[in-house]
Each structure stands twice: as structure tokens, then as C-alpha cells.
Design an enzyme around this catalytic site. Structure first.
Site, mmCIF file in Angstrom:
data_model
loop_
_atom_site.group_PDB
_atom_site.id
_atom_site.type_symbol
_atom_site.label_atom_id
_atom_site.label_comp_id
_atom_site.label_asym_id
_atom_site.label_seq_id
_atom_site.Cartn_x
_atom_site.Cartn_y
_atom_site.Cartn_z
ATOM 1 N N HIS A 41 0.822 -1.208 0.000
ATOM 2 C CA HIS A 41 0.000 0.000 0.000
ATOM 3 C C HIS A 41 0.860 1.263 0.000
ATOM 4 C CE1 HIS A 41 -4.039 1.760 0.632
ATOM 5 N NE2 HIS A 41 -3.369 2.751 1.194
ATOM 6 N N ASP A 88 0.273 5.517 -1.124
ATOM 7 C CA ASP A 88 -0.703 6.521 -1.536
ATOM 8 C C ASP A 88 -0.112 7.646 -2.378
ATOM 9 O OD1 ASP A 88 -3.487 6.043 -0.477
ATOM 10 O OD2 ASP A 88 -2.358 5.713 1.359
ATOM 11 N N GLU A 138 -8.797 1.415 -2.668
ATOM 12 C CA GLU A 138 -8.931 1.486 -1.215
ATOM 13 C C GLU A 138 -10.311 2.008 -0.830
ATOM 14 O OE1 GLU A 138 -6.507 3.007 2.735
ATOM 15 O OE2 GLU A 138 -6.275 4.103 0.851
ATOM 16 N N HIS A 160 -13.327 1.752 3.475
ATOM 17 C CA HIS A 160 -12.337 2.637 4.062
ATOM 18 C C HIS A 160 -12.881 2.959 5.448
ATOM 19 C CE1 HIS A 160 -9.727 6.286 4.570
ATOM 20 N NE2 HIS A 160 -8.857 5.373 4.171
ATOM 21 N N HIS A 164 -9.179 -2.073 7.296
ATOM 22 C CA HIS A 164 -10.271 -1.101 7.447
ATOM 23 C C HIS A 164 -11.638 -1.714 7.752
ATOM 24 C CE1 HIS A 164 -8.379 2.804 6.502
ATOM 25 N NE2 HIS A 164 -7.630 2.157 5.633
ATOM 26 N N HIS A 223 -2.404 -3.144 4.590
ATOM 27 C CA HIS A 223 -1.653 -2.207 5.444
ATOM 28 C C HIS A 223 -2.258 -2.195 6.847
ATOM 29 C CE1 HIS A 223 -4.931 0.061 3.666
ATOM 30 N NE2 HIS A 223 -4.675 1.172 4.342
ATOM 31 N N ASP A 270 2.222 2.073 3.838
ATOM 32 C CA ASP A 270 1.271 3.192 3.880
ATOM 33 C C ASP A 270 1.965 4.537 3.655
ATOM 34 O OD1 ASP A 270 -1.262 4.223 3.962
ATOM 35 O OD2 ASP A 270 -1.647 3.790 6.067
#
Length: 415
Positions: free
Chosen positions: A39, A41, A142, A169, A215, A236, A305
């Protein structure tokens, strides 16, 4: 005095030499097995900082992110699941458009920097990219709000290269509960997964899309582990016993991930590492140690992350620092085989198994029964497609149900 100075110098040399040997060993292992991170971003940062206008950014010189090309090279990043993330506020509005834009920017990054990145959609692609000294670039969505409760949209995302979806999420969808339910700050809407949510799991197995349980609530974790034919991932998430944050994975789930052949990719976010604003590389290694103790090195991976969090541990400040964590695991007595499993072999095994399950289900037709309109009805959604949808599953779905074990059928029929 001279003798003391020589002794001090000798001690310093010994420590430095020892640390250097672990790093040399780490880099050797990373040259033989791709580091696969679950993961990152960076695509969200490209949206926030540049509105996805790639002509306004150079990933060779970008310094406002945890990730750029020099850091990727130093960090020996063999493969990366880039996150196509859009916020929960987009649910029921323009989540699909925004998600498509994030998928588009990942494709365009690979096109703009072909000497560094190679778009990857399979386990074989990861191996091929690694053999060409490129970072295999996979896509993970995600948040289930990105599909607007549409299995057709889910399939479209797969055709565009998406290879995992995080079921939620930090918001419930019309078919799954998110992790905040376990904190008591939000009410449960589905006691885990709704009947549509359970059908979605079956469809993800049929497609070969990895199911990401970061999540979600523990109830969702348990339900998916009960019914998924393919192994699951936590892209993650860290260990709840080490840091009792509800985004982390409790021991009973770690054991079940081991039993079902999945993977937990450890998150580096300080709040999930130490449950505080400060953390160190050693604290992250503690999560690796704990998961290995509870469920074995065969379920562990890296899920940094990066570029999705505000606080990172001392020693793991950006993507370039990951080899230091590998060296720390070696210093703690991890074997070469265990480290290689954690670097990438575990994820390769999981992805290959998902591909095998997909191939075994290739004769089944896609699930084309929409979610009940009452479960998604809102001012931003039209109901035209529901006028002739009927009340019963299509023949293809009935046939699919006949292939499922009794336990799964019971789960699918539960409220």
C-alpha cells in the site's frame, strides 16, 4: 589512554561491521527476491498536490512526498500496490469518477517513466518486472465505496488493472461495516456483511481480485475468512496485541489468516505501531516478530502506507529506508528463507493462488443481479435499471450457488 582509545575504536568498528554485514545481507536478499509493498498513496498525493497534472511534477526530483524515483531505487522497491483512493465523502456522489481518475494517473505514471515502472496485473508480471530491474506497479482500490455497490463497476475496475479492493475505508458501505464500528463510534449497519456483500466476495473470487480486509470490522474479517475460496490480504495493517488499535489485526484473525494461506502486510503508521505519535524502526520490527510468533513468517508482508499517513517511525521516514528494516529482522535472527518470504514470496503465493481459483471458476458467468434498490436509494441515484430486474437470482448465479459448500450457502442466506 592510548590502549583505552584503541579499545573504544575496536568496539565501534565491531558494532559498525556487524551492522554493515546485516545490511549487506539484506541487500543481497532484496536483489534475489522482490520487495512487494501492499500500500502506497503516492497517487493521492499527485491528486492533492498537482491535481493529477503530471506535466507539473517530476518524480525524479519531487521532494514533498515519501516516495520518488531515487527513493524507490535506494529502497529496492521491487513491486508496489499503488492505492487508487478517494475519500468517503465521495460516496453516493462522484466516487466512481474520482476512482477512475486515480487509476488513470497510475497508468500514466507507468507510461511517463517506463524505465522505472512496469504496469503489472499478475504474479508473472511481478517476476518479469523484477528481472528487468523495474518496479512492478499494481493497482489496489482502497474502499468499497469506489464501486457504488455495482458488481459491473467492480468488473470494469478489474479490466482496468485493479487487483485488490479494500472492502471499506473509514465508512460503512451499503453492504459492509468499517473498522470504526468496532470502536463504538459508529453503529453497525450489517452485522458484518450484507447478503449483497457476501455475493460480492464470491464474485471477487470468480474474478481473481484479492480481498483486502484492512479497514473492516472483525465480524467482516471472520465472515470473509469463512467463505472466501481464495486467500485474503491485509494490505496495510499491524498487530493488535502490540498496539491495540482497531485498525490492527487481533491474534485470532492472524491464526486464521495462517490457516487460510493469506497475508498481513505490516503498516508503518506510528499510530498503528505504538498507538502514539512516536515510533521507531525497532517498534515496527516488534510487529513482525509478534506476527511470526503467533502465525508464522509465512503470512507477513510489508504495507508501509507511505504518502498516506502523517507520522512515520524514526528510521523509516520514507521509501528509501526499508532495507534498514530488513537488516533489523536479520539482526533479530530471522533466517534468509523467512526474510525472502516476507519480502515478496508470501504475496506472490497469495496472488498465484487467487489466479488459480479464478481459473478454476472460469466457466461460471458473472453475477449480474443488482443490489436491492431500497439498500442504495438516494437522491443521487436513479432506479431505471431496476424496473425489470425481478426478484430471483439469474440462472448463472443459481448455478454458482450449487458449487458452494453448505457453510458458505448458510452465510449467503443470513441477514
Amino acid at each position: 589512554m592510548l590502549a583505552v582509545s584503541l579499545l573504544v575504536c575496536a568496539t565501534c568498528w565491531s558494532v559498525s561491521s556487524g551492522e554493515g554485514s546485516y545490511m549487506a545481507r539484506a541487500l543481497r536478499l532484496m536483489s534475489e527476491t522482490p520487495l512487494i509493498d501492499g500500500h502506497n498513496d503516492l497517487p493521492w498525493q499527485l491528486r492533492k498536490q498537482f491535481n493529477n497534472q503530471l506535466d507539473k511534477v517530476d518524480l525524479n526530483t519531487l521532494e514533498t512526498t515519501h516516495t520518488n524515483i531515487p527513493k524507490i531505487k535506494t529502497g529496492r522497491l521491487g513491486a508496489q500496490f499503488w492505492s487508487a483512493y478517494v475519500p468517503c465523502e465521495s460516496q453516493y456522489k462522484d466516487a466512481i469518477r474520482q476512482t477512475l481518475e486515480q487509476i488513470d494517473v497510475i497508468h500514466r505514471v507507468c507510461q511517463k517513466y517506463p524505465n522505472t515502472f512496469m504496469l503489472a496485473t499478475s504474479s508473472q508480471d511481478i517476476v518479469e518486472a523484477f528481472s528487468h530491474n523495474k518496479t512492478a506497479s499494481l493497482i489496489g482500490v482502497e474502499g468499497g465505496h469506489s464501486i457504488d455497490s455495482s458488481l459491473g463497476t467492480l468488473r470494469t475496475l478489474y479490466h482496468l488493472g485493479v487487483r485488490y479492493m479494500t472492502l471499506t475505508h473509514s465508512c460503512n458501505t451499503p453492504w459492509a461495516d468499517n473498522w470504526l464500528v468496532d470502536t463504538g463510534s459508529e453503529p453497525s449497519q450489517h452485522n458484518g456483511l450484507s447478503p449483497f456483500g457476501k455475493r460480492l466476495i464470491v464474485e471477487m473470487n470468480r474474478m481473481g481480485m484479492l480481498i483486502d480486509l484492512s479497514h473492516v470490522t472483525v465480524s467482516v474479517m471472520q465472515q470473509v475468512l469463512d467463505m472466501s475460496k481464495a486467500p485474503v490480504i491485509f494490505s496495510h495493517s499491524s498487530a493488535f496485541t502490540v498496539c491495540p488499535h482497531k485498525r490492527n489485526v487481533p491474534d485470532e484473525i492472524l491464526k486464521r489468516v495462517n490457516e487460510t494461506g493469506g497475508i498481513v502486510m505490516v503498516n508503518f503508521y506510528n499510530d498503528y505501531v505504538t498507538c502514539s505519535h512516536k515510533a521507531t524502526l525497532a517498534n515496527v520490527a516488534d510487529h513482525f516478530d509478534h506476527i511470526r510468533k503467533v502465525a508464522g513468517a509465512g503470512i507477513i508482508g510489508f504495507g508501509g502506507d507511505y504518502d498516506g499517513v502523517a507520522r512515520l517511525p524514526e528510521g523509516l521516514e520514507d521509501v528509501s529506508k526499508v532495507p534498514h528494516l530488513v537488516a533489523e529482522l536479520l539482526r533479530r535472527g530471522w533466517s534468509d528463507l523467512e526474510v525472502k518470504a516476507t519480502l515478496g514470496n508470501n504475496l506472490l503465493r497469495v496472488l498465484k493462488r487467487a489466479e488459480e481459483i479464478r481459473d478454476s471458476l472460469s466457466k461460471l458467468s458473472p453475477d449480474d443481479v443488482p443490489i436491492p434498490y431500497d439498500e442504495v436509494k438516494n437522491s443521487c441515484r436513479t432506479g431505471d435499471a431496476y424496473s425489470n430486474s425481478g426478484a430471483f437470482p439469474s440462472l448463472s448465479i443459481t448455478a454458482l450457488f450449487l458449487t458452494l459448500p453448505l457453510q458458505t450457502l448458510i452465510l449467503l442466506s443470513a441477514p
